[in-house]
Design a protein around this motif. Sequence first.
Motif: not given
Length: 489
Positions: A454-463
């Motif tokens: 979940a952290a990787a997924y959301l971090h990518g979206l934030a980028g």
Amino acid sequence: MRPVWRVADVRAAEAGLIATLPPGALMQRAAAGLARRCALLLGDRGGVYGARVLLLIGSGDNGGDALFAGAHLARRGAAVAALLLSPGRAHAEGLAALRAAGGRVVDRPPAGADLVLDGIVGIGGTGGLRETAEQLAASLTGQRGRDGGPATVVAVDVPSGVAVDTGHVPLTDAGRPRAVRADVTVAFGALKPALVVGPAAELAGEVELVDIGLTPWLRGTPALQVIEQTDVVGWWPELGASSEKYTRGVVGVATGSATYPGAAVLSVAGALAGPTGLVRYAGSAKGEVLHQHPSVIATGRVADAGRVQAWVCGSGLGTGEESAAELRAVLAAPVPVVLDADALTLLVDGKLADRLRGRDAPIVVTPHDREYARLCGEMPGEDRVAAALRLAAWMNAVVLLKGDHTIIGTPDGRAYVNPTGTPVLATGGTGDVLAGLLGSLLAAGLAPERAAAAAAYLHGLAGREAARGGPVTAPDVATALRPVLARLG
């Protein structure tokens, strides 16, 4: 999640399905789905009728799929030309169907094409394209359509030349990929690793999965799984009428230093964006943290921080003896921990890695490739999924191997890939934000592999969100997490 299957599993499933069907029926299903997608693409460029289509045909069933799809398009009025790379070994029935539909065979690429169909090599190919095929693939950028734009390149199942089970792409001496670069890949029945991991994923372009009835025949364990938004939404902790800051979870953050106070500020920002109710900071950058984030409870040492449900440790911590002592204090706590950056260096230089294998509480480590090399003695290499799983088994930890296609590996052999990665995150401090968010998800009660995914997924979206405003910095990513999470619902 979407499962991703190795070649051997796909082959076994195809054999089982073919045994239940009339001869050639499976290829016809694949060709029909392929032709449909090609027709839609041509529809955006003036229609199928009168379109110029070039088929690049190898010797296997992949070429047969392309020939039958070309026959479909020829019957709808497209001018279809097939270039046979192995003329005596082309799929005979497919070639006959193409000619019967009005298609023709050529011995060199025509002057222009609206669409190029890559049927050179399928999932059985190894070692990259041979020189002649590679040169042909490189020349595709010169093809132009009726509208003057470049030809749309569609790969059949996988881009020809990629290593299907790993996503590796061999290079020429000049540094060019020995593989086709596709705008769209039409995959049959199942996703393959090369479509979602490694440099091959970039060559695949947009991936469309065509259902050919294979799913019931896919047995065993997928090679990995692709994280989807519905997964993250389903894992997210729900708030209720009785929720308060302690029941939502408390995350401890032991990051930063007098030398690198920004790492503390950024990791705390990531933690505050997550679902927990309280952040406790422990470290020498507490003044800067409180100035930027007054809601945080800050102390100077891990031992004085109070009770937490998870720890984040390492970003900007330093590698001296005081830092090592703080890491030992974090590892002594009976709660999940995230180890990032300097904590990983301390594991190696401070000979603390043995402490991990006997630890009962979960551990998540977040190396990039160079940190992976320090832990393992070598770079991840061509197979990043296998590399992440090796490290996970050795450390008895969940491994979040950072990259454009971040891999999450577990000690029991499960692997996940994040599809939202973006190169804009390759800038200082964004990993600190990721570590803080991950710690918050652990403290909120998510299982380690789910928290990492979940952290990787959301971090990518934030980028991606931050990139809309121009060049991206780590504070931009931390700020962008909030609207991303708001849209998540």
